[in-house]
Design a protein around this motif. Sequence first.
Motif, PDB file in Angstrom:
ATOM      1  N   HIS A 130      45.378  -5.722  18.225  1.00 25.82           N
ATOM      2  CA  HIS A 130      44.335  -4.844  17.694  1.00 25.82           C
ATOM      3  C   HIS A 130      43.549  -5.487  16.548  1.00 25.82           C
ATOM      4  O   HIS A 130      42.409  -5.094  16.270  1.00 25.82           O
ATOM      5  N   PHE A 131      44.158  -6.471  15.908  1.00 25.58           N
ATOM      6  CA  PHE A 131      43.619  -7.019  14.647  1.00 25.58           C
ATOM      7  C   PHE A 131      42.166  -7.516  14.766  1.00 25.58           C
ATOM      8  O   PHE A 131      41.327  -7.152  13.935  1.00 25.58           O
ATOM      9  N   PRO A 132      41.812  -8.316  15.795  1.00 20.73           N
ATOM     10  CA  PRO A 132      40.422  -8.816  15.847  1.00 20.73           C
ATOM     11  C   PRO A 132      39.396  -7.684  15.914  1.00 20.73           C
ATOM     12  O   PRO A 132      38.376  -7.717  15.212  1.00 20.73           O
ATOM     13  N   LEU A 133      39.678  -6.653  16.726  1.00 22.87           N
ATOM     14  CA  LEU A 133      38.749  -5.513  16.809  1.00 22.87           C
ATOM     15  C   LEU A 133      38.698  -4.786  15.455  1.00 22.87           C
ATOM     16  O   LEU A 133      37.623  -4.440  14.952  1.00 22.87           O
ATOM     17  N   GLY A 134      39.875  -4.599  14.873  1.00 24.97           N
ATOM     18  CA  GLY A 134      39.946  -3.893  13.586  1.00 24.97           C
ATOM     19  C   GLY A 134      39.193  -4.621  12.486  1.00 24.97           C
ATOM     20  O   GLY A 134      38.524  -3.997  11.655  1.00 24.97           O
ATOM     21  N   ILE A 135      39.290  -5.953  12.483  1.00 24.01           N
ATOM     22  CA  ILE A 135      38.545  -6.757  11.502  1.00 24.01           C
ATOM     23  C   ILE A 135      37.047  -6.542  11.714  1.00 24.01           C
ATOM     24  O   ILE A 135      36.288  -6.283  10.774  1.00 24.01           O
TER      25      ILE A 135
END
Length: 244
Positions: A130-135
């Motif tokens: 999820h991290f890339p989208l969240g960033i």
Amino acid sequence: MAEYLPEHLVRTGGSVPVSLDQVVPWGRSLDEYIRMFDLSEGDLSSAILDCGAGPASFNAEMRHRGCTVVSCDPIFRFSAAHISRRIDDTYYLILEKAVDNRDKFLWHEMKSPEQLGIIRMAAMKQFLEHFPLGISEGRYRVAELPSLPFRDFEFDLALCSHLLFTYSHMLSIEFHLAAVRELCRVAREARVFPLMPNFGENRSEHVAPLIEQLTAEGYRCAIRTVPYEFQKGGNEMLLVRRVD
Ligand SMILES: C[S@@+](CC[C@H](N)C(=O)[O-])C[C@H]1O[C@@H](n2cnc3c(N)ncnc32)[C@H](O)[C@@H]1O
């Protein structure tokens, strides 16, 4: 459980880790956050900041429920690939610590250190995916206590899990005071869990003086028992609000 080994906190007083070699990533799930912070449905739909969020899956799982959480942590300056590699490098080290200290924890829900590892790894995998989208959506922010890049009362609730009090032997009472004041500047209420140091058996020595000082400064502080206990005796949360 030993998670981030925050040598960088000692050396620099809480600044951004210089490299990922200085951290040992370990993250919890939404279900654990709900119980650690006694979060009601109303709390979950409010504006939440997760400070010192690390690779917890709280933000990702909340997004799946249609709720927006902002998570901040100094390690969010690193890529998902870098954090993932560091998780793999340190996973067995953490499990060894869990085995060495198994008498300090309650093995009711998590039946064994091995099962603990599987549950934590599942949460961290969700975080990594999820991290890339969240960033890109601004839901993961590079930021560190005691100075956060958010407006006054930008959030309803600021959560801080397994950072303050957990590393009491490394972080001074002054750091704790500045950190909680800052959480209360950016949010209407701050919640901190747990109140015990890592591998400790009693409340951190910082809890009483912190409450005394903040109360004298006009904050309202309360300790609440919560429906989550993994570290033996670690089922208390601190709530702090400014009284205007
Ligand atoms: C033990 S982890 C907890 C992760 C997550 N909150 C959980 O409970 O699963 C502590 C986190 O605090 C972060 N951290 C260290 N120093 C910090 C600071 N000064 N301000 C905010 N976060 C910090 C670390 O990078 C790490 O991700």
